[in-house]
Each structure stands twice: as structure tokens, then as C-alpha cells.
Design a protein around this motif. Structure first.
Motif, PDB file in Angstrom:
ATOM      1  N   GLU A  11      70.414  46.546 -14.041  1.00  0.00           N
ATOM      2  CA  GLU A  11      69.061  47.011 -14.343  1.00  0.00           C
ATOM      3  C   GLU A  11      68.647  46.575 -15.746  1.00  0.00           C
ATOM      4  O   GLU A  11      67.475  46.302 -16.000  1.00  0.00           O
ATOM      5  CB  GLU A  11      68.948  48.520 -14.195  1.00  0.00           C
ATOM      6  CG  GLU A  11      67.516  48.992 -14.269  1.00  0.00           C
ATOM      7  CD  GLU A  11      67.341  50.477 -14.006  1.00  0.00           C
ATOM      8  OE1 GLU A  11      66.176  50.915 -14.015  1.00  0.00           O
ATOM      9  OE2 GLU A  11      68.341  51.192 -13.799  1.00  0.00           O
ATOM     10  N   GLN A  73      61.240  50.940 -11.304  1.00  0.00           N
ATOM     11  CA  GLN A  73      61.559  51.229  -9.917  1.00  0.00           C
ATOM     12  C   GLN A  73      61.972  49.946  -9.207  1.00  0.00           C
ATOM     13  O   GLN A  73      61.509  48.854  -9.546  1.00  0.00           O
ATOM     14  CB  GLN A  73      60.340  51.826  -9.206  1.00  0.00           C
ATOM     15  CG  GLN A  73      59.876  53.139  -9.785  1.00  0.00           C
ATOM     16  CD  GLN A  73      60.871  54.249  -9.555  1.00  0.00           C
ATOM     17  OE1 GLN A  73      61.393  54.390  -8.451  1.00  0.00           O
ATOM     18  NE2 GLN A  73      61.143  55.026 -10.584  1.00  0.00           N
ATOM     19  N   ASN A  74      62.820  50.073  -8.205  1.00  0.00           N
ATOM     20  CA  ASN A  74      63.296  48.904  -7.473  1.00  0.00           C
ATOM     21  C   ASN A  74      62.158  48.076  -6.882  1.00  0.00           C
ATOM     22  O   ASN A  74      62.201  46.847  -6.913  1.00  0.00           O
ATOM     23  CB  ASN A  74      64.268  49.312  -6.372  1.00  0.00           C
ATOM     24  CG  ASN A  74      65.616  49.671  -6.925  1.00  0.00           C
ATOM     25  OD1 ASN A  74      65.894  49.501  -8.105  1.00  0.00           O
ATOM     26  ND2 ASN A  74      66.477  50.177  -6.062  1.00  0.00           N
ATOM     27  N   TYR A  77      60.536  45.997  -9.573  1.00  0.00           N
ATOM     28  CA  TYR A  77      61.404  44.861  -9.923  1.00  0.00           C
ATOM     29  C   TYR A  77      61.398  43.809  -8.802  1.00  0.00           C
ATOM     30  O   TYR A  77      61.431  42.610  -9.071  1.00  0.00           O
ATOM     31  CB  TYR A  77      62.824  45.322 -10.195  1.00  0.00           C
ATOM     32  CG  TYR A  77      63.000  46.053 -11.505  1.00  0.00           C
ATOM     33  CD1 TYR A  77      62.453  45.569 -12.687  1.00  0.00           C
ATOM     34  CD2 TYR A  77      63.742  47.227 -11.577  1.00  0.00           C
ATOM     35  CE1 TYR A  77      62.617  46.233 -13.873  1.00  0.00           C
ATOM     36  CE2 TYR A  77      63.925  47.893 -12.777  1.00  0.00           C
ATOM     37  CZ  TYR A  77      63.363  47.404 -13.924  1.00  0.00           C
ATOM     38  OH  TYR A  77      63.539  48.048 -15.118  1.00  0.00           O
ATOM     39  N   TYR A 122      69.354  42.433  -9.143  1.00  0.00           N
ATOM     40  CA  TYR A 122      69.551  43.873  -9.347  1.00  0.00           C
ATOM     41  C   TYR A 122      69.132  44.657  -8.106  1.00  0.00           C
ATOM     42  O   TYR A 122      69.861  45.513  -7.625  1.00  0.00           O
ATOM     43  CB  TYR A 122      68.771  44.355 -10.574  1.00  0.00           C
ATOM     44  CG  TYR A 122      68.680  45.859 -10.633  1.00  0.00           C
ATOM     45  CD1 TYR A 122      69.820  46.629 -10.851  1.00  0.00           C
ATOM     46  CD2 TYR A 122      67.477  46.514 -10.412  1.00  0.00           C
ATOM     47  CE1 TYR A 122      69.744  48.011 -10.869  1.00  0.00           C
ATOM     48  CE2 TYR A 122      67.399  47.884 -10.424  1.00  0.00           C
ATOM     49  CZ  TYR A 122      68.537  48.618 -10.648  1.00  0.00           C
ATOM     50  OH  TYR A 122      68.460  49.987 -10.655  1.00  0.00           O
ATOM     51  N   VAL A 123      67.939  44.356  -7.593  1.00  0.00           N
ATOM     52  CA  VAL A 123      67.406  45.098  -6.450  1.00  0.00           C
ATOM     53  C   VAL A 123      68.311  44.963  -5.237  1.00  0.00           C
ATOM     54  O   VAL A 123      68.549  45.934  -4.511  1.00  0.00           O
ATOM     55  CB  VAL A 123      65.971  44.640  -6.126  1.00  0.00           C
ATOM     56  CG1 VAL A 123      65.511  45.171  -4.791  1.00  0.00           C
ATOM     57  CG2 VAL A 123      65.013  45.055  -7.225  1.00  0.00           C
TER      58      VAL A 123
END
Length: 129
Positions: A11, A73-74, A77, A122-123
């Protein structure tokens, strides 16, 4: 309201991509002439519309980057990564069809790929333990 800085490494990388996007947007928005010289594009004589377009794009980058930083927030991103992935794809199309094969275009392609990869990795959990 406290400033949120992520604790997970993945993140942090996505956050860094968003911060870089916001920084570039800030520079483009408030110094469009410098940005245009850096990218090798200048408006024609007597036409100032290029500055408005550059400032608008800079504002979009700044707003998108700051939104990703503030919301963290995912889905945000993912949107940031997908947008840079599409921008990289468009640059590849330009390299192939517009005869835009320059060092600057290849360098910007690499930057766009990195800015797409960091939030998407990351997601999709590439940095999770």
C-alpha cells in the motif's frame, strides 16, 4: 483529522504512485510552460489554448492523486492503476502508429507502466505476505 500513511509495503508503493501523480499534476497545473518545454510541446504562436489544456490535465492528475491519497481505498487505487495502464497502452499505439519513437516517449512509457503496476499490484495482492 489525522493524516493516514499506510503501514503495509504494498500500500505504501500504491500511495507513492498516487503522491507522484499528485506532484506531477501540481507542477503541470501551476507551471504549464515549464511542463510543455519538458515534454517538448509548445502552443503555436498567438494561441494560448495549450496552456489551458495543460492546466486542465494537471488539475486532473492532482485531483486523482489527492483523491487516492485521502481515500486510500482499493477501488481508487485500482482506478488509478487502470488509468495509467490505458495511458501506457495509448502511448504504445502512438509509438507504433505516429512514428513517435523518441527517447522521451520510451521514458514516459516506462514511468506510466510503473505508475500502473504499483497500485494494481497492491490491489491484486502481489505484495501481501
Amino acid at each position: 483529522m489525522d493524516f493516514y500513511f499506510p503501514t503495509e509495503f504494498g500500500e505504501q508503493l500504491a500511495f507513492g504512485a498516487a503522491a507522484f501523480t499528485a506532484l506531477v499534476g501540481f507542477v503541470i497545473m501551476f507551471a504549464p510552460g515549464y511542463a510543455m518545454r519538458l515534454f517538448g510541446v509548445m502552443p503555436r504562436e498567438g494561441r494560448r489554448d495549450g496552456y489551458a489544456e495543460q492546466r486542465s490535465v494537471g488539475g486532473f492528475y492532482l485531483g486523482f492523486g489527492l483523491s487516492a491519497i485521502m481515500l486510500a481505498q482499493n477501488w481508487i487505487y485500482m482506478a488509478l492503476g487502470a488509468a495509467f495502464a490505458m495511458a501506457a497502452f495509448a502511448r504504445i499505439i502512438s509509438l507504433l502508429s505516429d512514428k513517435g519513437s523518441t527517447i522521451l516517449n520510451y521514458l514516459l512509457l516506462v514511468v506510466q507502466i510503473i505508475l500502473a503496476a504499483l497500485p494494481l499490484a497492491y490491489v491484486f495482492g502481489f505484495f501481501s505476505a
